[in-house]
Motif scaffolding. Structure first.
Motif, PDB file in Angstrom:
ATOM      1  N   PRO A 335       0.723   3.337   6.656  1.00 27.25           N
ATOM      2  CA  PRO A 335       1.743   3.969   7.496  1.00 27.25           C
ATOM      3  C   PRO A 335       3.174   3.553   7.164  1.00 27.25           C
ATOM      4  O   PRO A 335       4.129   4.226   7.566  1.00 27.25           O
ATOM      5  N   PHE A 336       3.341   2.476   6.437  1.00 26.25           N
ATOM      6  CA  PHE A 336       4.668   1.947   6.148  1.00 26.25           C
ATOM      7  C   PHE A 336       5.104   2.215   4.703  1.00 26.25           C
ATOM      8  O   PHE A 336       6.240   1.930   4.336  1.00 26.25           O
ATOM      9  N   GLU A 337       4.193   2.756   3.918  1.00 25.62           N
ATOM     10  CA  GLU A 337       4.522   3.015   2.518  1.00 25.62           C
ATOM     11  C   GLU A 337       5.451   4.197   2.392  1.00 25.62           C
ATOM     12  O   GLU A 337       5.325   5.199   3.116  1.00 25.62           O
ATOM     13  N   LEU A 338       6.390   4.093   1.454  1.00 18.50           N
ATOM     14  CA  LEU A 338       7.346   5.169   1.186  1.00 18.50           C
ATOM     15  C   LEU A 338       6.896   5.872  -0.087  1.00 18.50           C
ATOM     16  O   LEU A 338       6.898   5.295  -1.164  1.00 18.50           O
ATOM     17  N   HIS A 339       6.489   7.093   0.064  1.00 16.76           N
ATOM     18  CA  HIS A 339       5.979   7.835  -1.083  1.00 16.76           C
ATOM     19  C   HIS A 339       7.087   8.653  -1.719  1.00 16.76           C
ATOM     20  O   HIS A 339       7.761   9.444  -1.048  1.00 16.76           O
ATOM     21  N   ALA A 340       7.287   8.453  -3.009  1.00 16.81           N
ATOM     22  CA  ALA A 340       8.366   9.139  -3.722  1.00 16.81           C
ATOM     23  C   ALA A 340       8.058  10.628  -3.830  1.00 16.81           C
ATOM     24  O   ALA A 340       6.920  11.042  -3.909  1.00 16.81           O
TER      25      ALA A 340
END
Length: 340
Positions: A335-340
């Protein structure tokens, strides 16, 4: 109280409720006790070898997420006294522990069994756990166990020394990452929690676990695992055993360090197996950010060809998510990952 493993384990077969599914149990495989997990001599960090020690800790945190420290400055007699007082606590008569036992998750000092989700989990863990906060010490000590009578005095001294050791290691990591001195001070390392696991002898260690597969949600963990083997780390697709070393502490990188470093450091999956011969007691000292501390990758650690791997969040948000997923190592970062 009757749920505590230590209150009923003697001369019994392993109950069905403690048997893990085949894919999640340790089995009868002989796991090598690995001599490759780095052992760091912290006394050398005080001399001209400081740069070497900084690099050794950094490399271990990148490749393993685990290392052991020796010559760490915590007096050996204090460690011995502390481990003995925890063993004495678990050997107390039931009536002396009844006031500490609680299934209330909001109670800061409590003794419980398996996990905080006992009534709803599919399978139980073969362990009893005592945990309580250690900061601010002058307030927390008032809610700690009264028995054994020397508990508060010894554990207070131990918590001060464990905190010093943890902050020292964080300072060395900060140097290795190129962050400023004191970077991990204040809110990033404000909350201190002591967690004591007690694993009675188990009828069939191949079918159950003391602690299931997880990564630690905190910043840094300082573990004393005593002299009984049980800790295993997952690396390169296999489990490896962490050999108990005399007067050593195991240090492992928590999720928050992995996030702040933008995945340059690694939070390693680990679990605790049981044994059929002797009880095992371990003490973990968790260094956590404050609940309202904002966690995000530090800008200086994001390379020019990289993006931040995570969105900013408050630490309490992470803990809530971690608890809801029961520490599932494959999902708690998502939930905290930033997907490019």
């Amino acid at each position: 109280m009757e749920k505590l493993v230590s209150s009923w384990f003697s001369n019994k077969t392993l109950p069905q409720s403690y048997i893990f599914p085949p894919e999640a149990r340790p089995g009868n495989h002989v796991i090598p006790r690995c001599n490759t997990i780095p052992v760091v001599d912290l006394s050398k960090a005080l001399a001209h070898d400081r740069i070497v020690i900084v690099q050794q800790i950094l490399k271990a945190s990148q490749e393993f997420g685990f290392f052991q420290v020796v010559n760490h400055g915590v007096p050996e007699n204090l460690v011995t006294d502390t481990m003995n007082v925890f063993k004495e606590f678990f050997e107390l008569p039931a009536e002396d522990k009844a006031g500490i036992y609680s299934e209330d998750l909001k109670r800061p000092c409590r003794l419980y069994t398996s996990s905080s989700n006992y009534d709803h989990e599919n399978v139980h863990l073969w362990r009893d756990n005592l945990r309580h906060p250690c900061h601010p010490l002058e307030d927390c000590i008032k809610i700690w166990p009264l028995k054994p009578t020397r508990y508060r005095e010894i554990v207070a001294t131990y918590s001060i020394e464990a905190k010093k050791l943890g902050l020292r290691i964080l300072e060395l990591l900060s140097e290795g990452l190129g962050l400023g001195s004191g970077f991990f001070g204040d809110k990033l390392s404000e909350s201190l929690l002591l967690s004591v696991n007690h694993y009675p002898p188990c009828p069939d260690p191949s079918l159950t676990l003391g602690v299931s597969r997880h990564c630690d949600p905190n910043l840094l963990t300082i573990l004393h695992q005593g002299d009984v083997y049980g800790l295993q780390v997952f690396k390169d697709g296999e489990w490896i055993g962490v050999e108990p070393l005399h007067n050593a502490f195991v240090v492992n990188i928590g999720h928050q360090l992995q996030i702040i470093s933008n995945n340059k450091l690694k939070s390693a999956e680990h679990w605790a197996v049981t044994n059929s011969r002797v009880a095992r007691t371990t003490v973990a000292f968790f260094i956590n950010p404050s609940d309202d501390c904002v966690i995000e990758p530090d800008k200086s650690l994001i390379d020019t060809d990289e993006s931040p791997a995570y969105n900013p969040f408050q630490f309490k948000e992470f803990l809530l998510n971690y608890s809801s997923l029961m520490g599932n190592p494959e999902k708690c970062l998502e939930p905290f990952e930033l997907h490019a």
